[in-house]
Design an enzyme around this catalytic site. Structure first.
Site, mmCIF file in Angstrom:
data_model
loop_
_atom_site.group_PDB
_atom_site.id
_atom_site.type_symbol
_atom_site.label_atom_id
_atom_site.label_comp_id
_atom_site.label_asym_id
_atom_site.label_seq_id
_atom_site.Cartn_x
_atom_site.Cartn_y
_atom_site.Cartn_z
ATOM 1 N N HIS A 161 0.837 -1.226 0.000
ATOM 2 C CA HIS A 161 0.000 0.000 0.000
ATOM 3 C C HIS A 161 0.863 1.263 0.000
ATOM 4 O O HIS A 161 0.430 2.313 0.472
ATOM 5 C CB HIS A 161 -0.944 0.030 1.207
ATOM 6 C CG HIS A 161 -1.676 -1.250 1.448
ATOM 7 N ND1 HIS A 161 -2.936 -1.498 0.948
ATOM 8 C CD2 HIS A 161 -1.308 -2.371 2.118
ATOM 9 C CE1 HIS A 161 -3.319 -2.719 1.311
ATOM 10 N NE2 HIS A 161 -2.338 -3.268 2.011
ATOM 11 N N SER A 282 14.806 22.387 -15.132
ATOM 12 C CA SER A 282 13.597 23.150 -15.399
ATOM 13 C C SER A 282 14.004 24.486 -15.977
ATOM 14 O O SER A 282 15.031 25.051 -15.604
ATOM 15 C CB SER A 282 12.810 23.338 -14.107
ATOM 16 O OG SER A 282 11.995 24.485 -14.207
ATOM 17 N N LYS A 288 15.771 22.285 -9.938
ATOM 18 C CA LYS A 288 15.108 21.038 -10.312
ATOM 19 C C LYS A 288 16.015 20.041 -11.022
ATOM 20 O O LYS A 288 16.906 20.399 -11.768
ATOM 21 C CB LYS A 288 13.912 21.340 -11.227
ATOM 22 C CG LYS A 288 12.786 22.074 -10.524
ATOM 23 C CD LYS A 288 11.947 21.136 -9.690
ATOM 24 C CE LYS A 288 11.151 20.240 -10.557
ATOM 25 N NZ LYS A 288 9.747 20.377 -10.491
ATOM 26 N N GLU A 295 9.631 9.087 -16.342
ATOM 27 C CA GLU A 295 8.226 9.456 -16.565
ATOM 28 C C GLU A 295 7.758 9.008 -17.949
ATOM 29 O O GLU A 295 6.629 8.538 -18.128
ATOM 30 C CB GLU A 295 8.043 10.958 -16.414
ATOM 31 C CG GLU A 295 8.284 11.449 -14.986
ATOM 32 C CD GLU A 295 8.398 12.960 -14.919
ATOM 33 O OE1 GLU A 295 7.397 13.599 -14.582
ATOM 34 O OE2 GLU A 295 9.476 13.494 -15.214
#
Ligand code: ARG
Length: 469
Positions: A161, A282, A288, A295
């Site tokens: 979980h 970024s 970043k 992704e």
């Protein structure tokens, strides 16, 4: 418009050229030119068989084969003039062959049709692609197993979980994916075996009256056998669906791993670090470091599953045998398999690149009372409590630690004994994360000694027989 040669392919029967839109919707050369190599391989095998069978002369077969080699060279070097009016790769190749070798080219299409031709090309293409994918998957497995060996003893939290459950080792986690990719490879090998039959010679749908030797063409193209039913030969696209479904399952595995990479590399988790080579910055936030590759791997499954879905819907309800609908099998498949292959390469690169942070992993592994099960197991083993009762006692201990805002091993013995008086100080020996993982020696368990053994046996296996072919 009305002259006899207005239709380049079927001038004999057609007197008017197709409308602009007809030509555009019908043309597949822009994408099926990928089949050029397979198409020419198939044509050479067919021509050679026709000659052996005395259906065309040996001289014509030789002329055709030489001409086809020239066509392939032209295509490979980018010196080929593709013509939309010639629809597809098959007609483009044949038309150019005619220009190069003259009338002999017209004999190549004896006892075959584009229907069995495209089915053969596609099977060859999928078979070739399966072999490339299998190599990538084996390489990825090797990368994972090697890393698993290095980090066989590096503890991290195991989750259920996404809540800390029990400590595991990083190596064990990586090996879980080696198993998944092994199943994917076995599914691919299975699909490969089933598709390895040659449709060539089924002709348009009914077979042919020429005395062809289908076994000979099958053998020449490395197929195990000719396909058994001519109708099925030209209408079957199971072999594409199978590879797409396998790719979907495998991409799902990669997607799960990619998601873990995304989570692990957040500053909040800080379990791994990806280098500059596998991250992006970024344009506005200088601090970043984004895991874009992970992704994108996570997302690719959408396209791949989409292709499976798309082709399933194209095939659904199609009467036998060939229908032009089936030309819609190619673009989605190419896109899906290209996406799949780049995702595999990116995954392999990221796994090689990722640097785990053992301290952060160990700290997290101990949090969330992750050794509570070890405490319960101790009660069962040493005090002979039934597990359910041990579970209850442990629950009370956990709630005390929670109230005291400390770890299980920080609770004084008296506190533990206030719940169960027979608890002795020996219990502390099972509460540490290291002890916990070291004790998981059951077959398939996370104990470092297990992980090391399994990782090394995978490495050996992959070195010995790296690929399915
Ligand atoms: N380009 C066609 C395809 O990919 C080749 C087969 C054409 N067959 C036909 N009967 N029109 O499906």
């Amino acid at each position: 418009m009305n002259d006899k040669n207005s239709n380049k392919m079927w001038g004999g029967r057609f007197s008017v050229s197709p409308s602009e839109v007809m030509e555009e919707i019908n043309a597949s050369f822009a994408y099926d030119q990928r089949f050029a190599e397979q198409d020419i391989r198939g044509s050479k095998a067919h021509a050679a068989m026709l000659a052996t069978q005395g259906i065309i002369t040996k001289t014509d077969a030789k002329t055709i084969a030489k001409g086809l080699d020239t066509v392939l060279e032209e295509i490979k070097s980018g010196n080929f003039q593709w013509q939309r009016s010639l629809e597809d790769v098959h007609m483009n190749v044949e038309a150019r062959l005619t220009e190069i070798v003259g009338p002999a080219a017209g004999r190549l299409h004896t006892a075959r049709s584009r229907n069995d031709q495209v089915a053969t090309d596609f099977r060859l293409y999928i078979r070739d692609t399966i072999d490339v994918i299998d190599r990538s998957l084996a390489d990825l497995q090797k990368t994972l197993a090697t890393k698993a060996d290095t980090y066989a003893g590096t503890v991290m939290p195991g989750f259920t979980h996404l809540q800390p459950a029990q400590p595991v080792t990083f190596g064990h986690h990586l090996l879980a994916y080696v198993e998944m990719f092994a199943r994917d490879r076995s599914r691919l090998a299975d699909a490969r075996k089933r598709l390895n039959e040659c449709p060539l010679g089924a002709a348009a749908l009914a077979g042919t009256s020429f005395p062809i030797d289908r076994k000979a063409t099958a053998t020449a193209l490395d197929f195990a056998a000719p396909t058994a039913n001519s109708l099925d030969s030209v209408s079957d696209r199971d072999f594409v669906l199978e590879v797409l479904s396998t790719a979907t399952i495998c991409a799902t595995h990669m997607s799960r791993f990619a998601e873990e990479i995304v989570i692990w590399s957040t500053p909040q988790f800080g379990f791994i670090q990806l280098s500059d080579a596998w991250t992006t910055g970024s344009s506005i936030m200088p601090q970043k470091r984004n895991p874009d590759a992970a992704e994108l791997v996570r997302a690719k499954v959408g396209r791949i599953a989409g292709a499976f879905n798309s082709l399933t819907l194209v095939m659904k309800g199609l009467p036998l045998a060939y229908s032009k609908d089936m030309q819609e099998d190619k673009e989605v498949t190419f896109d899906a398999l290209d996406s799949f292959m780049i995702a595999l390469a990116a995954m392999n690169g990221m796994v090689q690149d990722m640097e785990p942070a053992p301290e952060a992993m160990a700290a997290a592994a101990g949090s969330g009372f992750s050794t509570a099960t070890d405490l319960a197991d101790w009660l069962v083993r040493e005090l002979k409590l039934p597990f359910r009762e041990a579970h209850h006692v442990t629950g009370c201990v956990v709630s005390m630690a929670e109230k005291a805002d400390c770890e299980l091993w920080e609770l004084p013995l008296e506190t533990l004994q206030s719940v169960e008086p027979r608890i002795s100080k020996d219990i502390y020996s099972v509460l540490s994360v290291e002890k916990s993982v070291a004790s998981r020696t059951s077959y398939g368990g996370t104990a470092p000694q297990n992980v090391r053994k399994v990782a090394r046996s995978w490495i050996k296996r992959l070195d010995r027989a790296p690929y399915n072919r």
